[in-house]
Design an enzyme around this catalytic site. Structure first.
Site, PDB file in Angstrom:
ATOM      1  N   ASP A   1       0.837  -1.235  -0.139  1.00 32.12           N
ATOM      2  CA  ASP A   1       0.129   0.153   0.130  1.00 32.12           C
ATOM      3  C   ASP A   1       0.995   1.237   0.134  1.00 32.12           C
ATOM      4  O   ASP A   1       0.561   2.001  -0.809  1.00 32.12           O
ATOM      5  CB  ASP A   1      -1.107   0.007   1.281  1.00 32.12           C
ATOM      6  CG  ASP A   1      -2.175  -0.857   0.984  1.00 32.12           C
ATOM      7  OD1 ASP A   1      -2.119  -1.622   0.199  1.00 32.12           O
ATOM      8  OD2 ASP A   1      -3.142  -0.534   1.843  1.00 32.12           O
TER       9      ASP A   1
ATOM     10  N   ASN B   1      -3.349  -2.968  -5.374  1.00 34.22           N
ATOM     11  CA  ASN B   1      -4.381  -3.505  -4.813  1.00 34.22           C
ATOM     12  C   ASN B   1      -4.823  -2.422  -3.590  1.00 34.22           C
ATOM     13  O   ASN B   1      -5.351  -3.049  -2.768  1.00 34.22           O
ATOM     14  CB  ASN B   1      -4.338  -4.723  -4.255  1.00 34.22           C
ATOM     15  CG  ASN B   1      -5.413  -5.620  -4.066  1.00 34.22           C
ATOM     16  OD1 ASN B   1      -6.658  -5.200  -4.524  1.00 34.22           O
ATOM     17  ND2 ASN B   1      -5.463  -6.742  -3.173  1.00 34.22           N
TER      18      ASN B   1
ATOM     19  N   ASP C   1      -9.618  -2.365  11.468  1.00 34.07           N
ATOM     20  CA  ASP C   1      -8.339  -3.414  10.873  1.00 34.07           C
ATOM     21  C   ASP C   1      -7.833  -4.106  12.061  1.00 34.07           C
ATOM     22  O   ASP C   1      -7.002  -5.086  11.828  1.00 34.07           O
ATOM     23  CB  ASP C   1      -7.375  -2.336  10.262  1.00 34.07           C
ATOM     24  CG  ASP C   1      -7.801  -2.134   9.008  1.00 34.07           C
ATOM     25  OD1 ASP C   1      -8.588  -2.728   8.458  1.00 34.07           O
ATOM     26  OD2 ASP C   1      -7.273  -0.881   8.556  1.00 34.07           O
TER      27      ASP C   1
ATOM     28  N   GLU D   1     -10.841  -5.780   1.062  1.00 35.32           N
ATOM     29  CA  GLU D   1     -10.463  -6.680   0.083  1.00 35.32           C
ATOM     30  C   GLU D   1     -11.116  -7.964  -0.506  1.00 35.32           C
ATOM     31  O   GLU D   1     -11.155  -8.469  -1.539  1.00 35.32           O
ATOM     32  CB  GLU D   1      -8.946  -6.901   0.387  1.00 35.32           C
ATOM     33  CG  GLU D   1      -7.712  -5.987  -0.008  1.00 35.32           C
ATOM     34  CD  GLU D   1      -7.845  -4.802   1.259  1.00 35.32           C
ATOM     35  OE1 GLU D   1      -6.883  -4.325   1.415  1.00 35.32           O
ATOM     36  OE2 GLU D   1      -8.665  -4.835   2.130  1.00 35.32           O
TER      37      GLU D   1
ATOM     38  N   HIS E   1      -4.819  -9.493   3.000  1.00 35.71           N
ATOM     39  CA  HIS E   1      -3.622  -9.409   4.132  1.00 35.71           C
ATOM     40  C   HIS E   1      -4.311  -9.842   5.525  1.00 35.71           C
ATOM     41  O   HIS E   1      -3.595 -10.411   6.416  1.00 35.71           O
ATOM     42  CB  HIS E   1      -2.852  -8.021   4.149  1.00 35.71           C
ATOM     43  CG  HIS E   1      -3.617  -6.782   4.119  1.00 35.71           C
ATOM     44  ND1 HIS E   1      -3.172  -5.891   4.838  1.00 35.71           N
ATOM     45  CD2 HIS E   1      -4.676  -6.558   3.361  1.00 35.71           C
ATOM     46  CE1 HIS E   1      -4.364  -5.016   4.715  1.00 35.71           C
ATOM     47  NE2 HIS E   1      -4.958  -5.221   3.821  1.00 35.71           N
ATOM     48  N   ARG E   2      -5.346  -9.018   5.852  1.00 38.69           N
ATOM     49  CA  ARG E   2      -5.927  -9.121   7.397  1.00 38.69           C
ATOM     50  C   ARG E   2      -6.256 -10.462   7.564  1.00 38.69           C
ATOM     51  O   ARG E   2      -6.122 -11.174   8.669  1.00 38.69           O
ATOM     52  CB  ARG E   2      -7.020  -8.154   7.520  1.00 38.69           C
ATOM     53  CG  ARG E   2      -6.556  -6.680   7.480  1.00 38.69           C
ATOM     54  CD  ARG E   2      -5.653  -6.107   8.587  1.00 38.69           C
ATOM     55  NE  ARG E   2      -5.414  -4.579   7.926  1.00 38.69           N
ATOM     56  CZ  ARG E   2      -4.418  -4.229   8.369  1.00 38.69           C
ATOM     57  NH1 ARG E   2      -3.207  -4.914   9.039  1.00 38.69           N
ATOM     58  NH2 ARG E   2      -3.979  -3.123   8.003  1.00 38.69           N
TER      59      ARG E   2
ATOM     60  N   LYS F   1       0.835  -6.832   1.465  1.00 37.41           N
ATOM     61  CA  LYS F   1       0.238  -5.537   1.192  1.00 37.41           C
ATOM     62  C   LYS F   1       0.220  -4.603   2.313  1.00 37.41           C
ATOM     63  O   LYS F   1       0.494  -3.221   2.172  1.00 37.41           O
ATOM     64  CB  LYS F   1      -1.373  -5.824   1.032  1.00 37.41           C
ATOM     65  CG  LYS F   1      -2.215  -4.640   0.855  1.00 37.41           C
ATOM     66  CD  LYS F   1      -3.653  -5.211   0.388  1.00 37.41           C
ATOM     67  CE  LYS F   1      -4.449  -3.933  -0.039  1.00 37.41           C
ATOM     68  NZ  LYS F   1      -4.584  -2.750   0.538  1.00 37.41           N
TER      69      LYS F   1
END
Length: 433
Positions: free
Chosen positions: A48, A89, A309, A337, A383-384, A410
């Site tokens: 990012d 992304n 997040d 995402e 990613h999370r 990411k």
């Protein structure tokens, strides 16, 4: 690449928190919008933040970087005329730069990730920019998106905040540069108000004056402003650290993470409060968090809107808590995402977790005895999700395989390096083509 997560009963060690992705991307943009040279100390390195680096360079900023800092000579309010921008992304980078690209005559944002960012809607920001006289070609609100701007109008602007606060943040970066004054009204709900607070904090540091109502639903932005060249220091990242803290909480552990300031405006700082509510033994002093986990956790109820997040990591910890946990007001997780409610919970069930979903809730029936594992699970390019599923794998009875785990880059490229440094048994596996 895939990752095999082998059950790991104990974690020990001391790591430095990753630098904040959210602050890095905002500081990079503020520095690029300044006339003059700014310095950012300890910027994050992730897909990012690297996307923001790449795009502001394409728009005319000059960047010089070493291991400690990045020096940026900005383009001010006059970005270079570019034909295409590739944000990879990175949804926040796309939305912030859609607003800034309205200062250019014709820019197309390309669609490199049709299965992830390419599926996410941006209608609310498109509508707001069109109110400002910007012409936009788009694919039903999705990428590819072409901005035909040049001279966006100031004035009264209405923007929805019910899907994402990033649309509002984008307008807050743009409107100070316009000739006249602007009034921004948020209609409907406003998700992730804490993240809007981060945007306002960065703008104030950059010398921008914005009058915000107490509820953050109305703004008066004087026009004709200039971003000042400044020196910024990026704080540690709570969203990424949340997964490491959750991993320490569900194992026998003595884990220290440095660089997480107590008074941070990052909403995900709530991971500390939630783990305390779960009765996880931890201390937090002088930007240092120490977790001495015993694997025993209590169920919680938590409003996740201010800590978006970190919610998936909280849920991963709750999988092993005694009792039923409930995370509510989290519908905006569906617009990331991937659908971080349905998609994530489907993968948790494969691993053996007992979870339910509502439109805006995640309900977890804890299993203190652990989960079975022994499965391959799909990270949905998120990613999370990757980080949170890893936490679950540490307390499974059998190893789990997380497919496409390289997408963790990411936001946290060295996540698995950090876990290994703490003793976690995680191993990269190349996928046969």
């Amino acid at each position: 690449m895939d990752v095999i997560v082998t059950p790991t009963p104990r974690l020990r060690g001391d790591i430095q928190a990753l630098s904040s992705k959210n602050y890095t991307t905002r500081y990079l943009l503020a520095a690029a919008l300044a006339d003059g040279t700014s310095t950012i100390y300890y910027p994050a390195h992730s897909e990012d933040s690297d996307a923001m680096r790449r795009c502001v360079r394409d728009l005319g900023a000059v960047l010089e970087e070493d291991g400690e800092k990045i020096v940026i000579t900005g383009f001010g309010g006059k970005p270079k005329d570019v034909r295409e921008l590739d944000v990879g992304n990175a949804g926040a980078v796309l939305r912030f730069l859609m607003a800034i690209a309205s200062l250019c005559p014709n820019v197309t944002f390309v669609n490199r990730y049709p299965e992830s960012l390419g599926k996410r809607p941006h209608d609310d920001l498109i509508d707001a920019l069109e109110q400002m006289g910007v012409e936009i070609d788009h694919n039903g609100g999705k990428l590819p998106i072409t901005i035909r701007g040049g001279k966006p109008r100031s004035g009264r602007i209405r923007v929805s905040g019910s899907v994402s606060s990033q649309y509002l943040s984008a307008l807050l970066f743009l409107t100070p540069l316009l000739e006249g004054d602007s009034e921004i009204e948020v209609v409907g709900d406003l998700k992730s108000k804490v993240v809007v607070g981060q945007t306002l904090e960065v703008l104030e540091q950059a010398g921008i004056v914005i009058e915000a109502s107490e509820d953050l639903m109305r703004y008066r932005v004087p026009g004709g402003q200039s971003y000042a060249a400044k020196t910024y220091t990026v704080q540690g990242d709570y969203p990424g650290s949340a997964a490491v803290l959750a991993a320490a909480a569900v194992t026998e552990s003595d884990v220290t993470i440095r660089g997480l300031v107590e008074n941070s405006k990052q909403g995900e700082r709530a991971i500390i409060d939630v783990l305390r509510m779960m009765e996880v033994p931890l201390t937090h002093h002088n930007a240092v968090v120490n977790v001495r986990g015993n694997g025993k956790l209590k169920a919680v109820e938590f409003d996740g809107d201010t800590a978006t997040d970190a919610v998936l990591a909280m849920v991963a910890a709750a999988v092993f808590a005694e009792g039923t946990s409930r995370f509510y007001n989290v519908e905006n997780l569906r617009y990331k995402e991937c659908d971080r409610i349905t998609d994530y919970l489907n993968e948790l069930r494969k691993a053996g977790a007992d979870v339910e979903e509502r439109q805006s809730e995640i309900i977890v029936h804890g299993k203190p005895e652990g989960v079975e594992g022994g499965v391959e699970i799909d990270a949905h390019y998120d990613h999370r999700v990757i980080m949170a599923l890893t936490v679950v794998g540490l307390r499974a009875r059998r190893p789990i395989v997380i497919r496409d785990a390289h997408h963790v880059a990411k936001s946290y490229p060295i996540y698995f390096d950090h876990l290994r440094a703490l003793g976690a048994q995680v191993e990269w596996v190349k996928v046969e083509s």
